[in-house]
Design a protein around this motif. Structure first.
Motif, short mmCIF file in Angstrom:
data_model
loop_
_atom_site.label_atom_id
_atom_site.label_comp_id
_atom_site.label_asym_id
_atom_site.label_seq_id
_atom_site.Cartn_x
_atom_site.Cartn_y
_atom_site.Cartn_z
N GLY A 54 0.85 -1.19 0.00
CA GLY A 54 0.00 0.00 0.00
C GLY A 54 0.88 1.23 0.00
N ARG A 55 2.00 1.15 -0.76
CA ARG A 55 2.98 2.23 -0.74
C ARG A 55 2.73 3.23 -1.86
N PRO A 56 2.82 4.55 -1.56
CA PRO A 56 2.63 5.55 -2.62
C PRO A 56 3.67 5.34 -3.72
N ASP A 58 5.25 7.24 -5.66
CA ASP A 58 6.37 8.17 -5.85
C ASP A 58 7.46 7.94 -4.81
N ASN A 59 7.31 6.89 -4.02
CA ASN A 59 8.31 6.61 -2.99
C ASN A 59 9.26 5.50 -3.50
N PRO A 60 10.45 5.89 -3.96
CA PRO A 60 11.32 4.94 -4.65
C PRO A 60 11.87 3.84 -3.74
N MET A 61 12.35 2.79 -4.38
CA MET A 61 12.85 1.64 -3.63
C MET A 61 14.37 1.59 -3.63
N ASP A 117 15.54 10.30 -11.68
CA ASP A 117 16.65 9.87 -12.54
C ASP A 117 17.84 9.39 -11.71
N THR A 118 17.56 9.15 -10.43
CA THR A 118 18.58 8.59 -9.55
C THR A 118 18.10 7.24 -9.02
N VAL A 119 19.04 6.45 -8.52
CA VAL A 119 18.67 5.14 -7.96
C VAL A 119 19.40 4.95 -6.62
N ALA A 120 18.69 4.41 -5.64
CA ALA A 120 19.28 4.15 -4.33
C ALA A 120 19.78 2.70 -4.31
N ILE A 121 21.03 2.52 -3.91
CA ILE A 121 21.64 1.17 -3.96
C ILE A 121 22.31 0.81 -2.63
N LEU A 195 20.12 11.74 3.70
CA LEU A 195 18.67 11.92 3.53
C LEU A 195 17.89 11.19 4.61
N ARG A 196 18.47 10.08 5.09
CA ARG A 196 17.82 9.34 6.18
C ARG A 196 18.93 8.88 7.12
N PRO A 197 18.85 9.26 8.40
CA PRO A 197 19.91 8.86 9.32
C PRO A 197 19.74 7.40 9.76
N ARG A 240 14.22 15.84 0.59
CA ARG A 240 14.70 15.48 -0.75
C ARG A 240 14.47 14.01 -1.03
N SER A 241 14.23 13.24 0.02
CA SER A 241 13.96 11.83 -0.17
C SER A 241 12.45 11.64 -0.09
N PRO A 242 11.84 11.22 -1.21
CA PRO A 242 10.37 11.17 -1.25
C PRO A 242 9.74 10.46 -0.07
N GLY A 243 10.35 9.34 0.35
CA GLY A 243 9.74 8.53 1.40
C GLY A 243 9.70 9.20 2.76
N MET A 244 10.56 10.20 2.97
CA MET A 244 10.65 10.80 4.28
C MET A 244 9.46 11.70 4.62
P1 AMP Z 1 12.41 1.76 2.60
O1 AMP Z 1 11.11 1.65 1.94
O2 AMP Z 1 12.23 1.69 4.07
O3 AMP Z 1 13.40 0.83 2.06
O4 AMP Z 1 12.92 3.23 2.32
C1 AMP Z 1 13.67 3.63 1.21
C2 AMP Z 1 14.04 5.06 1.42
O5 AMP Z 1 15.00 5.47 0.44
C3 AMP Z 1 12.86 5.99 1.28
O6 AMP Z 1 12.94 7.02 2.24
C4 AMP Z 1 13.04 6.52 -0.13
O7 AMP Z 1 12.40 7.74 -0.34
C5 AMP Z 1 14.55 6.62 -0.23
N1 AMP Z 1 15.01 6.59 -1.62
C6 AMP Z 1 14.98 5.53 -2.45
N2 AMP Z 1 15.43 5.88 -3.68
C7 AMP Z 1 15.75 7.20 -3.61
C8 AMP Z 1 16.26 8.15 -4.56
N3 AMP Z 1 16.54 7.80 -5.80
N4 AMP Z 1 16.44 9.42 -4.13
C9 AMP Z 1 16.17 9.77 -2.86
N5 AMP Z 1 15.68 8.92 -1.92
C10 AMP Z 1 15.47 7.65 -2.29
#
Ligand code: AMP
Ligand code: MG
Length: 342
Positions: A54-56, A58-61, A117-121, A195-197, A240-244
């Motif tokens: 049930g995740r929005p 626009d919240n990237p993975m 246009d970025t990816v979290a790894i 972006l996330r501590p 700046r981090s959508p999920g936050m």
């Molecule tokens: P989680 O769902 O708990 O794994 O959280 C992933 C976190 O990483 C969320 O806060 C996302 O918004 C953040 N995140 C993932 N990809 C990106 C990205 N490309 N730019 C900024 N934040 C990102």
């Protein structure tokens, strides 16, 4: 859908890898929290993760890898072209609870990155997680394996509480060591920005990189602020981090954070506890002293356990924000919806 319970045996991990490769969803332990894994390059599979949680959209993975070599197909221009600081962090901090945001390779679908246009790894340290990603043979998109908004799961039972019947399988591993999610650091600008501590602290990263690292402005909340209730300021931040920006880590019970020295804490918790009971509510107290690692390890598990026991209101003692305490306090604040009693 029947959710398979898998063990951490080689044969079960291989089976879980097959499920992910063929588009299914598998929850698995990492050192931070349990993740809900899908093939990061398979749009349909990634969509079903958003749906199960049930995740929005626009919240990237976060995309998980098992080997540095896996970076090549994920980042723009390949691993060789990564910014120098990112190369240092990959070398020094991986595997571990640190996620880097980098410019993405066109092969990573937009659904995985929430259209960015970025990816979290991240390369996790947990052995089961690493084996699973290697077995899957694909990069694994894995957000926390909870229903969006609830406390992240740190045990397989917590995963089942939210996901039983909604996903293909759960690997029934141990309770997660760290207990809060990875530190997320943006490496796309001139200077790294947290972006996330998390348990990998700003000070630790600064020491490794020998440069200053900053926090995203949305993380800088001053709990010494004069106003009594900070819940109003909650929506004013533009992280700046959508999920936050989303509601997070909320148990069913109401959560209030109590700041102050021993005496203030004792007074407040007594006063508020009595008040709650007068209203017919069942109050609970969570206190971890100033042991940030212990607090991280236990916070989410405790919130879920208190929900199961039917508590209506939970008073959490605010923790010192030094070092790893900063990340723990971030989770405490969010689970309380920024409701701080001083
Ligand atoms: P989680 O769902 O708990 O794994 O959280 C992933 C976190 O990483 C969320 O806060 C996302 O918004 C953040 N995140 C993932 N990809 C990106 C990205 N490309 N730019 C900024 N934040 C990102
Ligand atoms: Mg999450």
């Amino acid at each position: 859908m029947k959710t398979l319970r898998l063990s951490t045996s080689e044969i079960d991990i291989a089976r879980a890898g097959d499920i992910i490769r063929s588009g299914g969803l598998v929850a698995f332990p990492t050192e931070t929290v349990y993740g809900l894994g899908a093939n990061a390059l398979d749009e349909e599979a990634v969509r079903s993760v958003y749906e199960a949680k049930g995740r929005p959209s626009d919240n990237p993975m976060i995309v998980h890898i098992a080997d540095i070599a896996d970076l090549d197909g994920l980042v723009e221009g390949g691993a060789f072209r990564m910014p120098p600081y990112a190369k240092i962090l990959a070398k020094q901090m991986w595997p571990g609870p640190l996620t880097m945001v980098l410019r993405k390779n066109p092969s990573v679908p937009g659904v995985t990155t929430g259209g960015l246009d970025t990816v979290a790894i991240r390369m996790p340290m947990n052995e089961t997680a690493r084996k699973l990603i290697a077995e899957a043979g694909v990069p694994v998109a894995a957000p926390s394996a909870n229903t969006s908004g609830r406390p992240s799961p740190t045990t397989a039972y917590d995963v089942l509480e939210d996901m039983d019947g909604r996903i293909d399988a759960v690997i029934m591993g141990d309770q997660c060591d760290v207990g809060i999610e990875s530190t997320v650091i943006d490496m796309t600008g001139d200077e790294p920005i947290i972006l996330r501590p998390g348990i990998v602290t700003k000070e630790w990263i600064e020491k490794v990189l020998r440069t200053e690292v900053s926090y995203d402005n949305s993380l800088l909340i001053n709990i010494e602020d004069e106003s009594e209730d900070m819940s109003g300021t909650y929506t004013d931040f533009k992280p700046r981090s959508p999920g936050m920006k989303y509601k997070h880590y909320a148990p069913k019970a109401k959560v209030r954070l109590i700041a102050g020295d021993n005496e203030t804490f004792a007074e407040k918790v007594m006063e508020l506890g009595v008040e709650a009971m007068r209203e017919g509510l069942k109050p609970a107290i969570l206190e971890y002293g100033n042991d940030a690692n212990k607090a991280a390890h236990k916070l989410f598990a405790d919130l879920r356990e208190l929900d199961r026991q039917g508590y209506d209101i939970i008073f959490i003692r605010a923790i010192d924000t030094k070092g790893a305490g900063f990340g723990v306090m971030n989770r405490m604040l969010k689970s309380a919806g920024y409701d701080i009693v001083k």
